[in-house]
Design an enzyme around this catalytic site. Sequence first.
Site, PDB file in Angstrom:
ATOM      1  N   ARG A 214      65.405   1.466  -0.296  1.00 37.99           N
ATOM      2  CA  ARG A 214      66.547   1.486  -1.219  1.00 37.99           C
ATOM      3  C   ARG A 214      66.748   0.147  -1.935  1.00 37.99           C
ATOM      4  O   ARG A 214      67.089   0.107  -3.119  1.00 37.99           O
ATOM      5  CB  ARG A 214      67.803   1.831  -0.415  1.00 37.99           C
ATOM      6  CG  ARG A 214      69.141   1.586  -1.110  1.00 37.99           C
ATOM      7  CD  ARG A 214      70.287   2.009  -0.183  1.00 37.99           C
ATOM      8  NE  ARG A 214      71.604   1.600  -0.649  1.00 37.99           N
ATOM      9  CZ  ARG A 214      72.413   2.362  -1.399  1.00 37.99           C
ATOM     10  NH1 ARG A 214      72.018   3.554  -1.801  1.00 37.99           N
ATOM     11  NH2 ARG A 214      73.599   1.924  -1.756  1.00 37.99           N
TER      12      ARG A 214
ATOM     13  N   HIS B 259      71.678   7.132 -11.050  1.00 41.48           N
ATOM     14  CA  HIS B 259      71.294   7.167  -9.633  1.00 41.48           C
ATOM     15  C   HIS B 259      70.977   8.600  -9.226  1.00 41.48           C
ATOM     16  O   HIS B 259      71.121   9.539  -9.997  1.00 41.48           O
ATOM     17  CB  HIS B 259      72.464   6.693  -8.759  1.00 41.48           C
ATOM     18  CG  HIS B 259      72.755   5.227  -8.829  1.00 41.48           C
ATOM     19  ND1 HIS B 259      72.477   4.369  -7.802  1.00 41.48           N
ATOM     20  CD2 HIS B 259      73.330   4.466  -9.799  1.00 41.48           C
ATOM     21  CE1 HIS B 259      72.866   3.137  -8.127  1.00 41.48           C
ATOM     22  NE2 HIS B 259      73.387   3.170  -9.336  1.00 41.48           N
TER      23      HIS B 259
ATOM     24  N   GLU C 288      75.099  10.456 -10.753  1.00 41.70           N
ATOM     25  CA  GLU C 288      74.290  10.754  -9.564  1.00 41.70           C
ATOM     26  C   GLU C 288      73.619  12.095  -9.823  1.00 41.70           C
ATOM     27  O   GLU C 288      74.252  13.144  -9.745  1.00 41.70           O
ATOM     28  CB  GLU C 288      75.165  10.858  -8.314  1.00 41.70           C
ATOM     29  CG  GLU C 288      75.923   9.594  -7.952  1.00 41.70           C
ATOM     30  CD  GLU C 288      75.112   8.644  -7.066  1.00 41.70           C
ATOM     31  OE1 GLU C 288      73.946   8.951  -6.725  1.00 41.70           O
ATOM     32  OE2 GLU C 288      75.665   7.586  -6.725  1.00 41.70           O
TER      33      GLU C 288
ATOM     34  N   HIS D 145      68.330   1.636  -7.231  1.00 41.75           N
ATOM     35  CA  HIS D 145      67.879   1.967  -5.890  1.00 41.75           C
ATOM     36  C   HIS D 145      66.464   2.522  -5.943  1.00 41.75           C
ATOM     37  O   HIS D 145      66.181   3.469  -6.678  1.00 41.75           O
ATOM     38  CB  HIS D 145      68.838   2.978  -5.254  1.00 41.75           C
ATOM     39  CG  HIS D 145      70.183   2.384  -4.966  1.00 41.75           C
ATOM     40  ND1 HIS D 145      71.367   3.016  -5.246  1.00 41.75           N
ATOM     41  CD2 HIS D 145      70.517   1.172  -4.437  1.00 41.75           C
ATOM     42  CE1 HIS D 145      72.385   2.223  -4.889  1.00 41.75           C
ATOM     43  NE2 HIS D 145      71.896   1.100  -4.404  1.00 41.75           N
TER      44      HIS D 145
ATOM     45  N   GLU E 268      65.272   6.402  -5.524  1.00 37.35           N
ATOM     46  CA  GLU E 268      65.870   7.428  -6.376  1.00 37.35           C
ATOM     47  C   GLU E 268      64.970   7.661  -7.588  1.00 37.35           C
ATOM     48  O   GLU E 268      65.314   7.358  -8.724  1.00 37.35           O
ATOM     49  CB  GLU E 268      67.301   6.996  -6.755  1.00 37.35           C
ATOM     50  CG  GLU E 268      68.188   6.874  -5.515  1.00 37.35           C
ATOM     51  CD  GLU E 268      69.501   6.110  -5.725  1.00 37.35           C
ATOM     52  OE1 GLU E 268      69.874   5.854  -6.883  1.00 37.35           O
ATOM     53  OE2 GLU E 268      70.147   5.774  -4.706  1.00 37.35           O
TER      54      GLU E 268
HETATM   55  O1  0X9 Z   1      76.516   3.795  -3.389  1.00 37.31           O
HETATM   56  C1  0X9 Z   1      76.028   3.543  -4.502  1.00 37.31           C
HETATM   57  O2  0X9 Z   1      75.642   2.450  -4.834  1.00 37.31           O
HETATM   58  C2  0X9 Z   1      75.884   4.692  -5.497  1.00 37.31           C
HETATM   59  N1  0X9 Z   1      75.504   5.872  -4.791  1.00 37.31           N
HETATM   60  S1  0X9 Z   1      73.977   6.007  -4.180  1.00 37.31           S
HETATM   61  O3  0X9 Z   1      73.927   7.171  -3.341  1.00 37.31           O
HETATM   62  N2  0X9 Z   1      72.991   6.284  -5.391  1.00 37.31           N
HETATM   63  O4  0X9 Z   1      73.615   4.810  -3.516  1.00 37.31           O
HETATM   64  C3  0X9 Z   1      77.179   4.930  -6.250  1.00 37.31           C
HETATM   65  C4  0X9 Z   1      77.802   3.754  -6.945  1.00 37.31           C
HETATM   66  C5  0X9 Z   1      78.992   4.131  -7.782  1.00 37.31           C
HETATM   67  N3  0X9 Z   1      79.761   3.001  -8.175  1.00 37.31           N
HETATM   68  C6  0X9 Z   1      81.099   3.060  -8.563  1.00 37.31           C
HETATM   69  N4  0X9 Z   1      81.709   4.198  -8.710  1.00 37.31           N
HETATM   70  N5  0X9 Z   1      81.727   1.921  -8.748  1.00 37.31           N
HETATM   71 ZN    ZN Z   2      71.729   4.825  -6.024  1.00 36.25          ZN
END
Ligand code: 0X9
Ligand code: ZN
Length: 451
Positions: free
Chosen positions: A243, A313, A387, A185, A188
Amino acid sequence: MMLLLWQIGLLGILAPKILCLMMRYDGDQVLQIIPQTPEQVHQLQELCEAWPLDLWKPHLPESIYEKAKVHIRVPVSVLQQIKDSLLQNRIPFQVLIKNVKELWDSDTVRNPGKYQFSLSNYNYTRYHPMEDIYQWMNQIKEEYSHLVTQNYLGATYESRPMYFLKISQPSDKPKKIIWMDCGIHAREWISPSFCQWFVKEILKSYQSNPKLSKAIQNIDFYVLPVLNIDGYVYSWTTDRLWRKSRSPHDNGTCYGTDLNRNFNAQWCTVGADSFCSSEAFCGTSPDSEPETKAITSFIESQKSDILCYLSIHSFGQFILIPYGYSVQPASNHDELMKVAETATAALKEKHGTDFEVGPFSTVLYKASGTSQDWVYDLGINLSFTLELRDNGTFAFELPEDQIQSTCEETMAAVMTIIEYVDEKYFKNNAVTVTSSTLWLSILLSASRNTA
Ligand code: 0X9
Ligand code: ZN
Ligand code: ZN
């Protein structure tokens, strides 16, 4: 008034000199171009004949070869046309020097021949534009040529080359892999900063840190500092909070796919949108984006050797485990929880930062098509998303004065994961290699107990 007059006077004396420099080079860029095919070599040669380009390396169009670097100074007057035609012909390029004039009348004037930063000056506590990161990768692989190689993965939608760094201690033994990617993203920014920090730390301490020096005998680290390069560049030039990637859709009425919704893991079923204006646009099909395709092809080709996948992330302060697309627990849920909890404990010890642990679908929201789930379903069952900071105070715009502490704590967390992977897969190996040290420590702890 005095000051003003004085300034005007000074300006009068200096103006011709400054003007001359500005007129000739202000806005000119040096592009590095690596033609991938014989056709691209030919197209590039034609560009050189048709436009007033200044070929720096090689010196003649005839000496342009497939897969070899070409450096060209492109006058600002034709810069856009040249970039457009490179993009059109899908010839990967990067901006090596973004303003020739700026470099010439600042550092270079005082330090002729030294227009690039040196690795020892690289500031890991600042955010860096993509050109810096490309240059940093080049310097890392040159400085540590015995350990690090730069590997081409593919090109982005806008034809920028994607490279990962492979950190590998030379050895006759077959090695396994820990993969880390950053910057899926664009906004970030702390994420690419961490990938760079990680590489620096590994290279600094692989000999002095006993756990690491043991792990690196068995494990290579593959680090992709910026996955979504087009989006990252766009977040620097145009929209800090971008993003997605930058591919156009619906006849160019909207841009960008959420690359972390574009993987083939229950693609576009939940927590993802099929219309392009969405921040979570899943693309037109799984792997529809060149960036996604590049990663999945590579990971697929290496899957039997990849022991662990880490995707970095921000923000929110979580270590996430599969699944994102379902609340069904992963088959090794307990193992994943244990590893993530050990990591967050080590993280908290550094600066007191609290992280939460759990499946994405239960601690946050559901999302399909994430890289983490795709990798997991491929059979790489140690698959984590980190994260990083913060909790939302600064969110994506985490101040630079938090880069260091964020990277330090994240490094502590990742080190426990590396250690876990190494112990799990190379336990016996370790006992034989370090049996004398092991016995020594048993003896020492025994004597400590009796004392
Ligand atoms: O939503 C996302 O893509 C990620 N969070 S963000 O706020 N950085 O956009 C998290 C993805 C996590 N993926 C899995 N747990 N499968
Ligand atoms: Zn992300
Ligand atoms: Zn910089």
